[in-house]
Design an enzyme around this catalytic site. Structure first.
Site, PDB file in Angstrom:
ATOM      1  CB  SER A  46      -0.856   0.328   1.146  1.00  0.00           C
ATOM      2  OG  SER A  46      -0.191  -0.072   2.150  1.00  0.00           O
ATOM      3  CD  GLU A  47       0.544   4.056   2.621  1.00  0.00           C
ATOM      4  OE1 GLU A  47      -0.058   4.518   1.785  1.00  0.00           O
ATOM      5  OE2 GLU A  47       0.197   2.440   2.961  1.00  0.00           O
ATOM      6  CB  THR A  48       7.247   1.126  -1.030  1.00  0.00           C
ATOM      7  OG1 THR A  48       6.768   0.236  -1.529  1.00  0.00           O
ATOM      8  CG2 THR A  48       8.675   1.420  -0.609  1.00  0.00           C
ATOM      9  CG  HIS A  75       1.455   1.013   7.518  1.00  0.00           C
ATOM     10  ND1 HIS A  75       1.311   1.756   6.620  1.00  0.00           N
ATOM     11  CD2 HIS A  75       2.907   0.509   5.988  1.00  0.00           C
ATOM     12  CE1 HIS A  75       1.276   0.884   4.406  1.00  0.00           C
ATOM     13  NE2 HIS A  75       2.233   0.130   5.294  1.00  0.00           N
TER      14      HIS A  75
END
Length: 299
Positions: A46-48, A75
């Site tokens: 979802s995010e990096t 996160h």
């Protein structure tokens, strides 16, 4: 071609393949925004988090979904710092992090837990159309009206704004069937990243609440465990007076209904702090694409 080390690290859990997976590129110096976005799309989390050098802090992180850059991600911050601590690149103690919302303090505990100080909180209660909101979430409107008199819907932020929506019982929250387009439209109207719906009717007796987070407008249909939204919800709970006395620590469970259970710890005091553990689930290399100006196709 250039290649960089890339990992998947599961945040807000100590069990691999649970919690919220974040991509981590621990050496992202020299990558431009389009390369970062392409790498984030390839990793598919979802995010990096792209860890870079910083002149203003100990390090900088830029955050990308597979579609776009976002200013902050809880996160992915936890995941990146837990990885660096596990690699002995960070010692326990306080470190500074440059982000697009400013410089934040990050504390590494002796057991590898990571605490992230959030941006200054804002909470703005809203008058909402419960019929429309319930239809967007795919719940009965009574599930929202039952608690609406005491716990209003609000836009809350500790770095990234979310539409915070109280729900009466877990059975209604667990059975939610959100309409992605309607959720995205609602969030956009209030300049929010997504909708964070919660109920005090939790699964685990030690949990303060159970939450689900929907952010289709930034490419995340449902996020398993959301640090920035948890921080925003902590600020919201204090402002609306949800507790006679604010607990020293709140525990927000999330992700059970996407088979990625995790726990976000929140401390609400002079500052809002979000914390948790993280565990590595994948370690490898990714090829960084090269983009030339003439590769861009104009419509």
């Amino acid at each position: 071609m250039d290649s960089r080390r890339a990992l998947l690290v599961d945040a807000f859990t100590t069990e691999p393949l649970s919690g919220n997976a974040a991509g981590v590129v621990p050496d992202a110096d020299g990558l431009d925004a389009e390369q970062m976005r392409a790498v984030a799309a390839e990793l598919g989390a979802s995010e990096t988090a792209f860890v870079c050098s910083s002149a203003a802090a100990d390090r900088r992180i830029r955050y990308f979904t597979p579609q776009q850059e976002v200013d902050l991600c809880g996160h992915a911050t936890i995941a990146a710092h837990a990885h660096l601590a596990a690699e002995s690149e960070l010692e326990p103690g306080t470190h500074t992090l440059e982000t697009n919302v400013g410089t934040l303090d990050i504390e590494i505990g002796d057991l590898g837990e990571v605490w992230m100080t959030q941006d200054a909180p804002t909470v703005r209660p809203l008058e909402v159309d419960y019929d429309r909101l319930a239809a967007a979430l795919g719940v009965d409107d009574a599930a929202l009206r039952d608690v609406g008199a005491d716990l209003p819907v609000a836009v809350a932020s500790t770095g990234l704004p979310f539409l915070v929506v109280p729900v009466n019982f877990l059975e209604h929250l667990s059975g939610a069937d959100p309409d992605d387009a309607a959720i995205a439209d609602l969030a956009a109207e209030h300049d929010a990243a997504g909708v964070y719906a919660f109920t005090f009717d939790a699964i685990d007796g030690d949990s303060t609440l159970h939450a689900r987070c929907f952010a289709p407008g930034i490419g995340i249909s449902e996020d398993p465990a959301t640090g920035t939204a948890a921080g925003a919800c902590g600020a919201y709970l204090r402002q609306v007076g949800a507790f006679d006395s604010m607990p020293d620590e709140l525990r927000f469970e999330q992700g059970h209904f996407v088979d990625r259970p995790g726990t976000v710890r929140v401390r609400v005091g002079a500052e809002i702090r979000v914390g948790g553990r993280a565990v590595q689930s994948l370690d490898g290399e990714v090829v960084v694409p090269e983009f030339a100006d003439d590769d861009i196709i104009e419509a």
